[in-house]
Every structure is written in C-alpha cells, then in structure tokens.
Write an enzyme that holds these catalytic residues in place. Structure first.
Site, PDB file in Angstrom:
ATOM      1  N   ALA A  63      21.395 -31.341  -9.655  1.00  0.00           N
ATOM      2  CA  ALA A  63      22.621 -30.955  -8.961  1.00  0.00           C
ATOM      3  C   ALA A  63      23.164 -29.710  -9.663  1.00  0.00           C
ATOM      4  O   ALA A  63      22.867 -29.467 -10.844  1.00  0.00           O
ATOM      5  CB  ALA A  63      23.625 -32.089  -9.016  1.00  0.00           C
ATOM      6  N   GLY A 108      19.153 -34.549 -10.008  1.00  0.00           N
ATOM      7  CA  GLY A 108      19.082 -34.676  -8.553  1.00  0.00           C
ATOM      8  C   GLY A 108      17.709 -34.349  -7.994  1.00  0.00           C
ATOM      9  O   GLY A 108      17.352 -34.827  -6.908  1.00  0.00           O
ATOM     10  N   GLU A 111      15.795 -37.469  -8.436  1.00  0.00           N
ATOM     11  CA  GLU A 111      16.326 -38.427  -7.454  1.00  0.00           C
ATOM     12  C   GLU A 111      15.877 -38.068  -6.038  1.00  0.00           C
ATOM     13  O   GLU A 111      15.611 -38.951  -5.224  1.00  0.00           O
ATOM     14  CB  GLU A 111      17.858 -38.450  -7.552  1.00  0.00           C
ATOM     15  CG  GLU A 111      18.323 -39.072  -8.866  1.00  0.00           C
ATOM     16  CD  GLU A 111      19.778 -38.780  -9.190  1.00  0.00           C
ATOM     17  OE1 GLU A 111      20.177 -37.591  -9.122  1.00  0.00           O
ATOM     18  OE2 GLU A 111      20.523 -39.722  -9.502  1.00  0.00           O
ATOM     19  N   GLU A 131      21.243 -36.449 -17.170  1.00  0.00           N
ATOM     20  CA  GLU A 131      22.695 -36.533 -16.951  1.00  0.00           C
ATOM     21  C   GLU A 131      23.496 -36.999 -18.169  1.00  0.00           C
ATOM     22  O   GLU A 131      24.571 -36.465 -18.432  1.00  0.00           O
ATOM     23  CB  GLU A 131      23.009 -37.459 -15.758  1.00  0.00           C
ATOM     24  CG  GLU A 131      22.673 -36.864 -14.405  1.00  0.00           C
ATOM     25  CD  GLU A 131      21.248 -37.139 -13.968  1.00  0.00           C
ATOM     26  OE1 GLU A 131      20.429 -37.600 -14.795  1.00  0.00           O
ATOM     27  OE2 GLU A 131      20.944 -36.883 -12.790  1.00  0.00           O
TER      28      GLU A 131
HETATM   29  N1  COA Z   1      22.655 -26.199 -12.001  1.00  0.00           N
HETATM   30  C1  COA Z   1      23.057 -24.911 -11.954  1.00  0.00           C
HETATM   31  N2  COA Z   1      22.301 -23.886 -12.339  1.00  0.00           N
HETATM   32  C2  COA Z   1      21.079 -24.167 -12.812  1.00  0.00           C
HETATM   33  C3  COA Z   1      20.593 -25.471 -12.896  1.00  0.00           C
HETATM   34  C4  COA Z   1      21.441 -26.521 -12.464  1.00  0.00           C
HETATM   35  N3  COA Z   1      21.051 -27.794 -12.470  1.00  0.00           N
HETATM   36  N4  COA Z   1      19.341 -25.438 -13.413  1.00  0.00           N
HETATM   37  C5  COA Z   1      19.066 -24.144 -13.636  1.00  0.00           C
HETATM   38  N5  COA Z   1      20.110 -23.369 -13.285  1.00  0.00           N
HETATM   39  C6  COA Z   1      20.225 -21.901 -13.354  1.00  0.00           C
HETATM   40  C7  COA Z   1      20.478 -21.446 -14.772  1.00  0.00           C
HETATM   41  O1  COA Z   1      21.865 -21.520 -15.074  1.00  0.00           O
HETATM   42  C8  COA Z   1      19.979 -20.027 -14.713  1.00  0.00           C
HETATM   43  O2  COA Z   1      20.938 -19.230 -14.072  1.00  0.00           O
HETATM   44  P1  COA Z   1      21.274 -17.750 -14.692  1.00  0.00           P
HETATM   45  O3  COA Z   1      19.995 -16.997 -14.483  1.00  0.00           O
HETATM   46  O4  COA Z   1      22.397 -17.281 -13.823  1.00  0.00           O
HETATM   47  O5  COA Z   1      21.605 -17.956 -16.117  1.00  0.00           O
HETATM   48  C9  COA Z   1      18.791 -20.123 -13.754  1.00  0.00           C
HETATM   49  O6  COA Z   1      18.983 -21.330 -13.025  1.00  0.00           O
HETATM   50  C10 COA Z   1      17.462 -20.210 -14.468  1.00  0.00           C
HETATM   51  O7  COA Z   1      17.538 -21.284 -15.394  1.00  0.00           O
HETATM   52  P2  COA Z   1      17.199 -21.130 -16.954  1.00  0.00           P
HETATM   53  O8  COA Z   1      17.909 -22.226 -17.674  1.00  0.00           O
HETATM   54  O9  COA Z   1      17.448 -19.744 -17.407  1.00  0.00           O
HETATM   55  O10 COA Z   1      15.635 -21.384 -16.914  1.00  0.00           O
HETATM   56  P3  COA Z   1      14.706 -21.968 -18.072  1.00  0.00           P
HETATM   57  O11 COA Z   1      13.319 -21.786 -17.606  1.00  0.00           O
HETATM   58  O12 COA Z   1      15.096 -21.407 -19.385  1.00  0.00           O
HETATM   59  O13 COA Z   1      15.048 -23.538 -18.122  1.00  0.00           O
HETATM   60  C11 COA Z   1      15.465 -25.710 -17.170  1.00  0.00           C
HETATM   61  C12 COA Z   1      14.733 -24.355 -17.031  1.00  0.00           C
HETATM   62  C13 COA Z   1      15.217 -26.493 -15.885  1.00  0.00           C
HETATM   63  C14 COA Z   1      14.913 -26.485 -18.364  1.00  0.00           C
HETATM   64  C15 COA Z   1      16.969 -25.467 -17.376  1.00  0.00           C
HETATM   65  O14 COA Z   1      17.417 -24.565 -16.364  1.00  0.00           O
HETATM   66  C16 COA Z   1      17.806 -26.710 -17.269  1.00  0.00           C
HETATM   67  O15 COA Z   1      17.846 -27.487 -18.206  1.00  0.00           O
HETATM   68  N6  COA Z   1      18.522 -26.880 -16.135  1.00  0.00           N
HETATM   69  C17 COA Z   1      19.453 -27.976 -15.970  1.00  0.00           C
HETATM   70  C18 COA Z   1      18.697 -29.267 -15.695  1.00  0.00           C
HETATM   71  C19 COA Z   1      19.672 -30.415 -15.583  1.00  0.00           C
HETATM   72  O16 COA Z   1      20.344 -30.794 -16.512  1.00  0.00           O
HETATM   73  N7  COA Z   1      19.728 -30.971 -14.360  1.00  0.00           N
HETATM   74  C20 COA Z   1      20.559 -32.125 -14.087  1.00  0.00           C
HETATM   75  C21 COA Z   1      21.876 -31.732 -13.537  1.00  0.00           C
HETATM   76  S1  COA Z   1      22.886 -33.136 -13.228  1.00  0.00           S
END
Ligand code: COA
Length: 258
Positions: A63, A108, A111, A131
């Site tokens: 999400a 999400g 999920e 989460e």
């Molecule tokens: N919500 C909002 N934005 C998200 C996102 C999320 N769940 N997951 C990734 N993004 C965005 C990042 O903020 C980033 O945006 P930016 O370029 O404006 O900074 C872009 O997507 C790329 O992500 P980034 O973190 O730079 O890529 P990465 O390859 O270094 O890492 C992940 C990838 C998936 C490990 C990391 O993005 C992450 O941990 N995301 C969140 C996962 C999460 O906790 N999901 C559950 C949410 S309830």
C-alpha cells in the site's frame, strides 16, 4: 495514463498494476481502478484473469506509504475496508485469477497475490508483510489469508518479524506454485490460463465457487456445495460434449459455455 491496465488476449484478461515509478504501490486511486476493471471483465468471453505489475522489478511493493502516513484512525479503517472489498471481489471473482508475481510482493502486494487463485513468480520475486515494521498491521487480508495459505506458524513468523522472503523460500512454503526466470513469469501465467481456458467454462466456474464457498464451511457443508455444483454441470451442453468427446475418442472438444 491508467493506473490499472486491462487487455484481453484470446480469452485471457491481463490486469497490470501500473505505477512503476513507485514500484506499483497501491493508493486509493489504484484500488478504485482495480474495482472498476473487475466490473468490466466480460466473463462470457474471458476465461481467466492474470494480475501482474508494470516494469521488471515489482509486482506491487505494498500500500502507498506516502498516502497512508497521515491518515487518522477512521480514514485508515476505511482504507482497509476498501482494500479488503476489492481483494475479496478478486478472491470470489467468477473465473480463476492467476498472480504473475514479477518482483516485489510486499504488504498489500503479498495480500493481492494471496487473493488470487494461483500464484507463480519470477526468480527475483520477494514476498513479505513488512507492516509491523511500519507500526501497523496488515490491512488487506494478510492476517487472514496468509495463515490459510502457508499455515499459522509460518504466517505468524512472517508478520511478527516483518522479514521478507525470496522466491525459493516462497516456493518451499507453498506460497507460490512455481518459480520462473526473470522476464518469463507472464508467459508462464498465460500458459496456465490457456490450459484453464481450454476446459468447460461452466465447470471451471462451478469448481471455483465450490472451493471458495466450501472452504469456509465444515466439511459436511462443503460437500453439499460440491454435490450441487456437480449436479448443475449435468444440465449443460458442455458436459455432454466433454464426455461425448472422450467416449468417441475425439481430441477436439467444442465447449460452448452452455
Ligand atoms: N509506498 C509508497 N512508495 C513506495 C512504496 C510504497 N509501498 N514502495 C516503494 N515506493 C517508492 C519509493 O518511495 C521510491 O520513490 P522515490 O523514487 O520517489 O524515492 C520508489 O518507489 C522506488 O523505491 P526504492 O525504495 O527507491 O527502491 P529500492 O529498490 O531501493 O527498494 C523496496 C525496493 C521494495 C525494498 C522498498 O521500496 C520498500 O521497502 N518499499 C516499501 C515496502 C513496504 O513496506 N510495503 C508495505 C507497505 S504497508
């Protein structure tokens, strides 16, 4: 550009979550579009759906954290209801749904694939429920569907530790049915979808309904659901065609969805 793309190839509908700049994170607008796409799927002609993510890095990275950050409790609950409603529509969608997990399936995203009938993934896929590390619980079905999929012990470990798992572990614990080289998971999903599409549509739909409704019931009730589904098939042209083709040693079957 739409946040959720929908195209039909032969009789297979392909839904693509399309926010690659944020790894296909699910905001409210994506959930609305996904709901609307599901409403427009013509189940008389489409036999199977595939859900995947745009780009080669992510299925859905969860999400949208930026959108959620400042929600109050009531708004957060409404967001959870919205996600749960859309995912439940997918889970009980009349035709089978395959998740082609082409990268991150976190929160999400995990999920979302849990609400599909079949999950396959690419070697670079990563699954997890991060989460609790963000100070929240899973909100789109994770606390309920993950335990049913991988068992309570493993689901609890994934949720409490917020640790991500890679594709090989996801395969080992039964979260996905198969793992494919990067770039090949969508084609693998299409292959499964075509196998499904070759079978009698009413029988496939009735099987899904019996599985979906029956598993919420004690086994006795579930068997009643199955017996009814089985009986209904014998009112169809396609039952006569399928059994007729076998007895006549015919390879070609003409299922008409009747
Ligand atoms: N919500 C909002 N934005 C998200 C996102 C999320 N769940 N997951 C990734 N993004 C965005 C990042 O903020 C980033 O945006 P930016 O370029 O404006 O900074 C872009 O997507 C790329 O992500 P980034 O973190 O730079 O890529 P990465 O390859 O270094 O890492 C992940 C990838 C998936 C490990 C990391 O993005 C992450 O941990 N995301 C969140 C996962 C999460 O906790 N999901 C559950 C949410 S309830």
């Amino acid at each position: 550009m739409s946040l959720v793309l929908y195209e039909v190839e032969d009789s297979v509908g392909i839904i693509t979550i399309n926010r690659p700049e944020v790894l296909n994170a699910l905001n409210s607008a994506v959930l609305d579009e996904l709901r609307d796409v599901l409403r427009k799927v013509d189940i008389n002609t489409v036999r199977c759906l595939i859900v995947t993510g745009a780009g080669d890095k992510s299925f859905v990275a969860g999400a949208d954290i930026a959108e959620m950050k400042n929600l109050n409790s009531r708004e957060a609950m409404e967001f959870s209801v919205k996600g749960n409603n859309v995912f439940e529509n997918l889970a009980k969608f009349p035709i089978p749904v395959i998740a082609a997990v082409n990268g991150y399936a976190l929160g999400g995203g995990c999920e979302l694939c849990l609400s599909c009938d079949i999950r396959i993934c690419s070697e670079n896929a990563v699954f997890g429920q991060p989460e609790t590390g963000l100070g929240i619980t899973p909100g789109f079905g994770g606390t309920q569907r993950l335990i049913r999929m991988v068992g309570e012990g493993m689901a609890k470990q994934m949720i409490y530790t917020a640790r991500n798992i890679k594709s090989d572990e996801a395969y080992r614990i039964g979260l996905v049915n198969s793992v494919h080289p990067v770039g090949e998971v969508l084609n693998a999903a299409k292959k499964i979808a075509k196998q499904i599409a070759a079978n009698a549509p009413i029988a496939v739909r009735a099987s899904k309904e019996a599985i979906h409704r029956g598993r919420l019931l004690p086994i006795e009730g579930g068997k009643l659901v199955e017996e009814r589904a089985f009986g209904i098939c014998f009112e169809t042209h396609d039952q006569q065609e399928g059994m007729g083709a076998f007895l006549e040693k015919r390879k070609e079957k003409k299922f008409t969805n009747n």
